[in-house]
Design a protein around this motif. Structure first.
Motif, PDB file in Angstrom:
ATOM      1  N   UNK A 162       5.432   7.439   2.654  1.00  0.00           N
ATOM      2  CA  UNK A 162       4.860   8.195   3.512  1.00  0.00           C
ATOM      3  C   UNK A 162       4.062   7.069   4.767  1.00  0.00           C
ATOM      4  N   UNK A 163       3.502   7.392   5.730  1.00  0.00           N
ATOM      5  CA  UNK A 163       2.606   6.579   6.489  1.00  0.00           C
ATOM      6  C   UNK A 163       1.509   5.810   5.736  1.00  0.00           C
ATOM      7  N   UNK A 164       1.377   4.703   5.869  1.00  0.00           N
ATOM      8  CA  UNK A 164       0.398   3.676   5.317  1.00  0.00           C
ATOM      9  C   UNK A 164      -0.851   4.407   5.473  1.00  0.00           C
ATOM     10  N   UNK A 165      -1.267   5.225   6.455  1.00  0.00           N
ATOM     11  CA  UNK A 165      -2.488   5.829   6.825  1.00  0.00           C
ATOM     12  C   UNK A 165      -1.816   7.114   7.462  1.00  0.00           C
ATOM     13  N   UNK A 166      -2.998   8.068   7.386  1.00  0.00           N
ATOM     14  CA  UNK A 166      -2.570   9.397   7.936  1.00  0.00           C
ATOM     15  C   UNK A 166      -1.140  10.225   7.862  1.00  0.00           C
ATOM     16  N   UNK A 167      -1.026  10.373   6.313  1.00  0.00           N
ATOM     17  CA  UNK A 167       0.019  10.952   5.810  1.00  0.00           C
ATOM     18  C   UNK A 167       0.289  12.306   6.039  1.00  0.00           C
ATOM     19  N   UNK A 168      -0.794  12.971   5.589  1.00  0.00           N
ATOM     20  CA  UNK A 168      -0.685  14.504   5.947  1.00  0.00           C
ATOM     21  C   UNK A 168      -1.020  15.037   7.334  1.00  0.00           C
ATOM     22  N   UNK A 169      -0.061  15.854   7.712  1.00  0.00           N
ATOM     23  CA  UNK A 169      -0.272  16.337   9.022  1.00  0.00           C
ATOM     24  C   UNK A 169      -0.584  17.808   8.961  1.00  0.00           C
ATOM     25  N   UNK A 170      -1.689  18.212   9.862  1.00  0.00           N
ATOM     26  CA  UNK A 170      -1.930  19.821   9.752  1.00  0.00           C
ATOM     27  C   UNK A 170      -0.925  20.272  10.728  1.00  0.00           C
ATOM     28  N   UNK A 171      -0.268  19.650  11.527  1.00  0.00           N
ATOM     29  CA  UNK A 171       0.584  20.193  12.243  1.00  0.00           C
ATOM     30  C   UNK A 171       0.907  19.480  13.774  1.00  0.00           C
ATOM     31  N   UNK A 172       1.928  19.603  14.474  1.00  0.00           N
ATOM     32  CA  UNK A 172       2.264  19.072  15.729  1.00  0.00           C
ATOM     33  C   UNK A 172       2.332  20.283  16.961  1.00  0.00           C
ATOM     34  N   UNK A 200       0.907  -1.278  -0.078  1.00  0.00           N
ATOM     35  CA  UNK A 200      -0.175   0.051  -0.063  1.00  0.00           C
ATOM     36  C   UNK A 200       0.975   1.281   0.001  1.00  0.00           C
ATOM     37  N   UNK A 201       1.892   1.210   0.787  1.00  0.00           N
ATOM     38  CA  UNK A 201       2.741   2.486   0.879  1.00  0.00           C
ATOM     39  C   UNK A 201       3.534   2.760  -0.394  1.00  0.00           C
ATOM     40  N   UNK A 202       3.904   1.735  -1.117  1.00  0.00           N
ATOM     41  CA  UNK A 202       4.635   1.665  -2.451  1.00  0.00           C
ATOM     42  C   UNK A 202       3.766   2.084  -3.263  1.00  0.00           C
ATOM     43  N   UNK A 203       2.512   1.840  -3.314  1.00  0.00           N
ATOM     44  CA  UNK A 203       1.503   2.206  -4.353  1.00  0.00           C
ATOM     45  C   UNK A 203       1.190   3.684  -4.052  1.00  0.00           C
ATOM     46  N   UNK A 204       0.997   3.989  -3.037  1.00  0.00           N
ATOM     47  CA  UNK A 204       0.637   5.323  -2.816  1.00  0.00           C
ATOM     48  C   UNK A 204       1.877   6.210  -3.272  1.00  0.00           C
ATOM     49  N   UNK A 205       3.169   5.795  -2.869  1.00  0.00           N
ATOM     50  CA  UNK A 205       4.506   6.651  -3.247  1.00  0.00           C
ATOM     51  C   UNK A 205       4.386   6.808  -4.868  1.00  0.00           C
TER      52      UNK A 205
END
Ligand code: HEM
Length: 369
Positions: free
Chosen positions: A69-79, A56-61
């Motif tokens: 990226x993370x397999x899920x929750x790749x986009x952070x709004x911020x920490x 899944x990670x390879x296909x998404x990349x």
């Protein structure tokens, strides 16, 4: 308040009971989890999940022309950083693990995210995540990735996609074939995916959402709970301040400048049928199990706009298995996560353990793939 005798006999750090072998046929019972098949069959299934999440990670990349990226929750709004303070008058039943008498206050790093494993505009259908990492937590840990943390991962849906890890991984694979396939999966699995589907509607502020654990967790050796975080009333008094592609980051920036807070609650398992462990798609309703307040997460005024902070936010790794035995994850969907999160973390070469509010300066560690 004094703890009831039965509870007082359980020491706060007693290890939880193992799943039943063999499972009791057709019957759930209180505070008990069951292997699907047996421990070895589960291990084999989870090993297959590891391969699948890497695919899944390879296909998404590849498909989204992005670095892995993370397999899920790749986009952070911020920490953001803050403090988890326990309410002094919390219910005696809650006083185990990081909620025990004398524990805390805990410094925390929180990462807000979208659900899918690629970057997309915040206006798209998606789940939203809030991952809270408590630091300076003493004692042996469930896995050895981190030494002194306790993570609490939540999304803005009371139930995850599916009843167990098998359902969830089918969704992961459908999602990797494109957003439409992911939504089609949820629609065709409305019995299990209904609340999760509704929770994918766009939101105007990540700090005005309620976030739930989805799966169940031990609380001490003798209790099962789910947890949730609800925004403090201040969140409802402010006007969301962002829209468009990165609207949730814009809004988080504005909220963090003012400071905000969440209240943290536990829901106790009340019986094996309305509040089951193994079927995570069954919502533990507030009518069946009212949320019991435990503490408050305060995020003081701060700026999220800092390249170093963003790079660190990307490197951070959260897992329900980062933590102590008193909060050991329960149920098939959570047992699967023990394998899948580490696999995703290693494949994206992530993982850095924060010790305090400062951002580590050293290069991120590299893991074996
Ligand atoms: C049961 C309810 C679940 C909740 C509440 C949940 C929540 C979250 C959250 C909030 C994150 C983002 C963590 C961060 O900010 O770094 C995350 C990441 C992730 N989740 Fe889940 N999740 C759930 C179930 C699952 C399941 C069942 C799987 C797969 C078996 C899964 C796979 C992943 C993966 C691979 C990541 C990325 C890990 C990394 O690379 O660091 N999740 N999840």
């Amino acid at each position: 308040m004094k703890a009831p005798d039965a509870v007082a006999q359980v020491r706060p750090l007693d290890p939880p009971r193992l799943p039943q072998v063999p499972p009791t046929a057709g019957a759930e019972s209180l505070n008990t989890e069951y292997y699907i098949g047996n421990a070895e069959q589960e291990r084999q299934a989870f090993t297959a999940f590891v391969r699948q999440i890497h695919e899944v990670q390879a296909a998404q990349a590849r498909d989204n022309a992005q670095e892995t990226q993370r397999g899920f929750h790749a986009k952070a709004h911020g920490c953001v950083t803050g403090w988890f303070q326990l309410f002094p008058d919390r219910d005696p039943r809650t006083r185990f693990g990081v909620f025990a008498d004398g524990a805390g206050p805990w410094p925390v790093w929180i990462r807000y995210s979208n659900g899918v494993g690629w970057r997309q505009t915040d206006n798209e259908l998606d789940a939203r995540g809030m991952a809270v990492k408590l630091m300076g937590v003493p004692g042996p840990k469930l896995i050895d990735e981190e030494k002194a943390t306790q993570d609490f991962l939540m999304t803005n849906s009371p139930t995850p996609v599916g009843r167990d890890g098998f359902d969830f991984m089918k969704f992961a694979q459908a999602n990797a074939s494109g957003k439409a396939a992911g939504v089609a999966f949820l629609v065709s699995h409305t019995k299990h995916g209904g609340p999760a589907l509704l929770s994918t509607l766009p939101v105007s502020s990540a700090v005005a959402e309620t976030y739930w654990s989805g799966g169940a967790f031990h609380l001490g050796s003798h209790q099962a709970v789910k947890f949730l975080a609800k925004p403090c009333s201040i969140a409802h008094q402010r006007n969301p301040q962002g829209s468009g592609e990165n609207g949730l980051r814009d809004d988080l920036r504005a909220a963090a400048k003012e400071g905000f807070c969440f209240n943290f609650y536990l829901q106790f398992q009340t019986d094996a049928f309305r509040t089951p462990i193994e079927d995570a798609s069954r919502e533990w309703s507030e009518a069946d199990s009212p949320p019991i307040p435990v503490g408050r997460i305060d995020v003081p005024s701060q700026s999220i706009d800092d390249e170093k902070r963003d790079a660190f936010c990307k490197q951070l790794s959260y897992s329900p298995w980062h933590g102590v035995a008193a909060h050991q994850p329960m149920g098939h969907i959570n047992r699967a996560r023990k394998y899948v999160y580490s696999a995703s973390r290693d494949y994206r070469r992530g993982g850095v353990e924060p010790k305090d509010f400062s951002i580590p300066q050293e290069n991120p560690p590299h893991h074996q793939q």
